[in-house]
Scaffold this motif. Structure first.
Motif, mmCIF file in Angstrom:
data_model
loop_
_atom_site.group_PDB
_atom_site.id
_atom_site.type_symbol
_atom_site.label_atom_id
_atom_site.label_comp_id
_atom_site.label_asym_id
_atom_site.label_seq_id
_atom_site.Cartn_x
_atom_site.Cartn_y
_atom_site.Cartn_z
ATOM 1 N N LEU A 1 -47.475 -69.024 -70.904
ATOM 2 C CA LEU A 1 -47.911 -70.002 -69.911
ATOM 3 C C LEU A 1 -46.713 -70.676 -69.266
ATOM 4 N N THR A 2 -45.734 -71.062 -70.073
ATOM 5 C CA THR A 2 -44.565 -71.757 -69.537
ATOM 6 C C THR A 2 -43.596 -70.809 -68.845
ATOM 7 N N ASN A 3 -43.605 -69.549 -69.255
ATOM 8 C CA ASN A 3 -42.694 -68.567 -68.651
ATOM 9 C C ASN A 3 -43.410 -67.225 -68.575
ATOM 10 N N PRO A 4 -43.995 -66.889 -67.419
ATOM 11 C CA PRO A 4 -44.754 -65.639 -67.287
ATOM 12 C C PRO A 4 -43.941 -64.385 -67.607
ATOM 13 N N SER A 5 -42.610 -64.461 -67.507
ATOM 14 C CA SER A 5 -41.793 -63.272 -67.804
ATOM 15 C C SER A 5 -41.875 -62.886 -69.279
ATOM 16 N N PHE A 6 -42.290 -63.833 -70.125
ATOM 17 C CA PHE A 6 -42.437 -63.526 -71.547
ATOM 18 C C PHE A 6 -43.528 -62.484 -71.789
ATOM 19 N N LEU A 7 -44.494 -62.405 -70.864
ATOM 20 C CA LEU A 7 -45.554 -61.402 -71.004
ATOM 21 C C LEU A 7 -44.968 -59.996 -70.870
ATOM 22 N N GLU A 8 -44.031 -59.840 -69.938
ATOM 23 C CA GLU A 8 -43.366 -58.542 -69.780
ATOM 24 C C GLU A 8 -42.578 -58.185 -71.031
ATOM 25 N N LEU A 9 -41.851 -59.181 -71.577
ATOM 26 C CA LEU A 9 -41.071 -58.935 -72.792
ATOM 27 C C LEU A 9 -41.986 -58.610 -73.965
ATOM 28 N N GLY A 10 -43.121 -59.327 -74.052
ATOM 29 C CA GLY A 10 -44.062 -59.058 -75.127
ATOM 30 C C GLY A 10 -44.650 -57.666 -75.030
ATOM 31 N N SER A 11 -44.994 -57.255 -73.817
ATOM 32 C CA SER A 11 -45.551 -55.918 -73.612
ATOM 33 C C SER A 11 -44.519 -54.842 -73.950
ATOM 34 N N ARG A 12 -43.260 -55.101 -73.589
ATOM 35 C CA ARG A 12 -42.186 -54.163 -73.916
ATOM 36 C C ARG A 12 -42.018 -54.060 -75.432
ATOM 37 N N GLU A 13 -42.094 -55.211 -76.095
ATOM 38 C CA GLU A 13 -41.929 -55.216 -77.549
ATOM 39 C C GLU A 13 -43.040 -54.420 -78.227
ATOM 40 N N ILE A 14 -44.265 -54.586 -77.757
ATOM 41 C CA ILE A 14 -45.397 -53.853 -78.343
ATOM 42 C C ILE A 14 -45.165 -52.348 -78.200
ATOM 43 N N HIS A 15 -44.808 -51.931 -76.990
ATOM 44 C CA HIS A 15 -44.618 -50.507 -76.718
ATOM 45 C C HIS A 15 -43.485 -49.927 -77.564
ATOM 46 N N THR A 16 -42.381 -50.665 -77.645
ATOM 47 C CA THR A 16 -41.214 -50.170 -78.386
ATOM 48 C C THR A 16 -41.457 -50.193 -79.882
ATOM 49 N N TRP A 17 -41.944 -51.304 -80.379
ATOM 50 C CA TRP A 17 -42.143 -51.495 -81.818
ATOM 51 C C TRP A 17 -43.175 -50.512 -82.365
ATOM 52 N N ALA A 18 -44.219 -50.265 -81.580
ATOM 53 C CA ALA A 18 -45.287 -49.381 -82.045
ATOM 54 C C ALA A 18 -44.843 -47.931 -82.162
ATOM 55 N N TYR B 1 -36.375 -49.501 -92.643
ATOM 56 C CA TYR B 1 -35.421 -50.523 -92.243
ATOM 57 C C TYR B 1 -35.840 -51.210 -90.941
ATOM 58 N N ILE B 2 -37.043 -50.935 -90.484
ATOM 59 C CA ILE B 2 -37.619 -51.579 -89.305
ATOM 60 C C ILE B 2 -38.770 -52.469 -89.777
ATOM 61 N N ALA B 3 -38.859 -53.685 -89.244
ATOM 62 C CA ALA B 3 -39.917 -54.609 -89.646
ATOM 63 C C ALA B 3 -41.289 -53.982 -89.416
ATOM 64 N N GLY B 4 -42.195 -54.223 -90.331
ATOM 65 C CA GLY B 4 -43.515 -53.591 -90.290
ATOM 66 C C GLY B 4 -44.454 -54.236 -89.284
ATOM 67 N N PHE B 5 -44.835 -53.467 -88.287
ATOM 68 C CA PHE B 5 -45.785 -53.915 -87.261
ATOM 69 C C PHE B 5 -47.185 -53.500 -87.692
ATOM 70 N N ALA B 6 -48.135 -54.420 -87.632
ATOM 71 C CA ALA B 6 -49.507 -54.128 -88.069
ATOM 72 C C ALA B 6 -50.315 -53.400 -87.000
ATOM 73 N N HIS B 7 -49.728 -53.174 -85.831
ATOM 74 C CA HIS B 7 -50.411 -52.496 -84.709
ATOM 75 C C HIS B 7 -51.698 -53.231 -84.345
ATOM 76 N N ASP B 8 -51.602 -54.537 -84.349
ATOM 77 C CA ASP B 8 -52.733 -55.392 -83.991
ATOM 78 C C ASP B 8 -52.217 -56.466 -83.040
ATOM 79 N N VAL B 9 -52.807 -56.512 -81.848
ATOM 80 C CA VAL B 9 -52.358 -57.432 -80.802
ATOM 81 C C VAL B 9 -53.570 -58.140 -80.205
#
Length: 599
Positions: free
Chosen positions: A50-67, A75-83
């Motif tokens: 809400l305060t910074n709409p660009s964070f949505l782009e970063l969040g979407s990038r993180e989901i795609h990369t992390w998944a 050695y990679i943090a465990g993602f639960a694949h739940d968003v």
């Protein structure tokens, strides 16, 4: 692995129960939650868009990369694949494994507050794990672009620092050893020891060939991204106009040309490890490293300091690649184990068991060492050669069982990754008893080895070496192959060595061929011992054709294998030697394919 489907919410997430806040960051917060379906305690990373709409782009990038990472990437943090996405508050929630140890920045800050730096034994061990995590990122084609202590999560709390320093200094608190000594020693010696460090936060992560090939780079659409102090000079847009000139001269720097290399992450790794070892933040400018790198204490192995010094070189070309970095950190950890810390801790625990009622506050380590009591030091491992034999044997057994964790432990303790898959004495007895109906095979003989005994016998007769790496390929153990290579298994072609790629070609394992050639850079046209005809050397495509592996031949051609068909002075091609009619027919068909390709 595909990105998870985002659940859309109107309010609270009904799938999770909030427990407590864990921390806050620039883009949001992290909370401890309980999953309703099974009661599992997890972490929820909430990104405030809400305060910074660009964070949505970063969040979407993180989901795609992390998944994209599989659960086996330890050695990679465990993602639960739940968003989940809440429209009303513009909040993106990512659910993940909870790491009780917090992040590395927290540990560094706590130790600095106590005026007691992180013990070199643990700092070196953690550096080794983080290097392996970085290598996992690059092997997946991902540049992290924001590697720093805050983005490394610890599986368990670090509570051993005062005890470890007490043992090193020769005077340890009895209470510390009672509370933590056995737990630490049990953790280290456990065959199933789990990683401590896990790389997280992939908001700036990017898929790019630059992660796989050091000569490639990428230019981010957002310009320079990362955290100041951990960003490589080329990421900041500083590129040396004359890399060969004296480092640190201002006139040698050209600005406003930001580039991201895989080795930009290696620079960040060097900054992270400097912070880990000294408790001090890295210098804001790369030109200051010539003096700052000297601040890493000499309690660290010389190899360790040399590798870190190369990591923060101004010129990306001079930095180690991810494989050399991972191997260097592993070698440094093996070296630091010679400091006597573990043996001293074992002596202290033995002293506690023999005198549990003592009311002394401290235990003097020097009083327990063999030289202090005029006792001859003893060991159950025998002399160094015998110790090496036992470690190599442990590595063979772990490979036979396909147990990568046990293999990693044996390697960390000094096992030779380039050892033969068979002990010479066992191998001699095996081949000598070839005619015995009920011969007892050596311990290393999983599955497919029995079917290929004749190949091994022939190889033995011609004094060919059958390395562990080739054995892992023989059994199709992909994870074991990658572990051995990452730990420094030789990829060189030797005259008397049965090569992994040639064996893979003979077995017709297409997936393994791709891994060896595309990921590890095996020379597809290098001659090596033919696994089926140990008296001769051939390129892999010939070895495959001689046993009729048509699909393997086709794949090798697609990857650029030579189409020059070797023959002797009389024009006899290799497949005409001891070849069945079926193989000869397939060779003729292959010749037609090659001629068509050359037209």
């Amino acid at each position: 692995m595909a990105s998870p489907i985002t659940r859309r919410l109107d309010g609270n997430d009904p799938n999770y129960m909030f427990l407590e806040m864990l921390g806050y960051g620039v883009s949001g917060s992290v909370a401890k939650v309980r999953r309703v379906s099974d009661g599992k305690i997890m972490a929820c990373k909430a990104i405030d868009c809400l305060t910074n709409p660009s964070f949505l782009e970063l969040g979407s990038r993180e989901i795609h990369t992390w998944a994209s990472f599989s659960a086996s990437e330890k050695y990679i943090a465990g993602f639960a694949h739940d968003v989940a996405w809440t429209e009303r508050t513009q909040t993106l929630r990512l659910y993940m494994k909870l790491y009780e140890g917090g992040d590395l920045r927290k540990v560094i800050t706590e130790c600095r507050h106590q005026e007691l730096p992180i013990h070199p034994f643990m700092a070196t061990y953690w550096a080794m794990e983080i290097a392996r995590g970085l290598k996992a990122c690059h092997d997946h084609g991902i540049i992290h672009r924001d590697l720093k202590p805050a983005n490394v999560l610890l599986d368990v709390p670090y509570v051993y620092n005062r005890m470890l320093w007490g043992i090193t200094d020769g005077r340890v608190l009895r209470g510390d050893v009672k509370t933590h000594g056995k737990a630490f020693l049990d953790w280290f010696k456990s065959p199933s020891r789990l990683p401590w460090c896990h790389i997280s936060d992939f908001g700036f992560g990017k898929f790019t060939p630059a992660a796989l090939f050091s000569e490639y780079y990428t230019k981010g659409s957002r310009g320079s991204v990362g955290t100041m102090g951990y960003m490589a000079p080329e990421v900041l847009g500083e590129v040396s106009a004359r890399y060969g000139a004296t480092p640190g001269v201002i006139n040698d720097v050209v600005k406003n040309d930001p580039k991201f290399y895989g080795k930009s992450d290696v620079y960040s790794f060097g900054c992270l490890v400097y912070n880990l070892c000294t408790g001090r933040p890295p210098p804001p400018a790369a030109t200051e490293w010539s003096t700052r790198i000297l601040e890493i204490p000499d309690t660290y192995p010389e190899l360790f300091r040399e590798v870190i010094s190369k990591c923060v070189d101004f010129n990306p070309e001079n930095r180690p690649n991810n494989r050399d970095l991972s191997n260097g950190m592993a070698d440094a950890f093996i070296e630091i184990q010679n400091c006597g810390l573990l043996s001293d801790l074992a002596r202290v625990l033995q002293d506690l068991d023999s005198d549990p009622g003592s009311d002394s506050t401290y235990i003097n380590i020097t009083d327990l060492r063999p030289e202090a009591t005029n006792l001859e030091p003893t060991t159950n491992m025998g002399d160094p050669p015998e110790c090496q034999k036992k470690l190599d044997s442990a590595l063979r057994r772990a490979l036979a069982a396909g147990n990568c964790d046990m293999m990693a432990l044996a390697i960390e303790l000094g096992a030779n990754v380039n050892a033969s898959a068979f002990e010479s004495s066992v191998q001699d007895s095996w081949f000598a008893s070839e005619s015995t109906p009920n011969v007892e095979f050596p311990p290393f003989r999983p599955g497919v080895f029995g079917a290929y005994k004749n190949i091994l016998i022939t190889s033995r007769q011609y004094r060919r070496v059958f390395p562990l790496l080739t054995a892992a390929v023989f059994n199709g153990q992909s994870e074991c192959v990658e572990l051995l290579i990452s730990e420094g298994a030789s990829l060189d072609h030797a005259e008397n060595k049965i090569d992994a790629l040639s064996v893979t070609a003979c077995l017709g394992n297409i997936r393994m061929i791709d891994r060896l050639v595309l990921r590890w850079g095996f020379d597809i046209n290098a001659k090596s011992v033919n696994p089926n005809y140990a008296w001769r050397e051939d390129i892999p495509i010939v070895s495959a054709s001689m046993v009729g592996r048509r699909e393997a031949v086709r794949r090798l051609l697609e990857l650029g294998a030579s189409v020059v068909i070797p023959s002797d002075d009389e024009g006899v091609t290799p497949t005409m030697l001891q070849a069945s009619p079926e193989v000869t027919d397939q060779w003729s068909s292959l010749m037609y394919t090659l001629k068509s390709r050359n037209r």
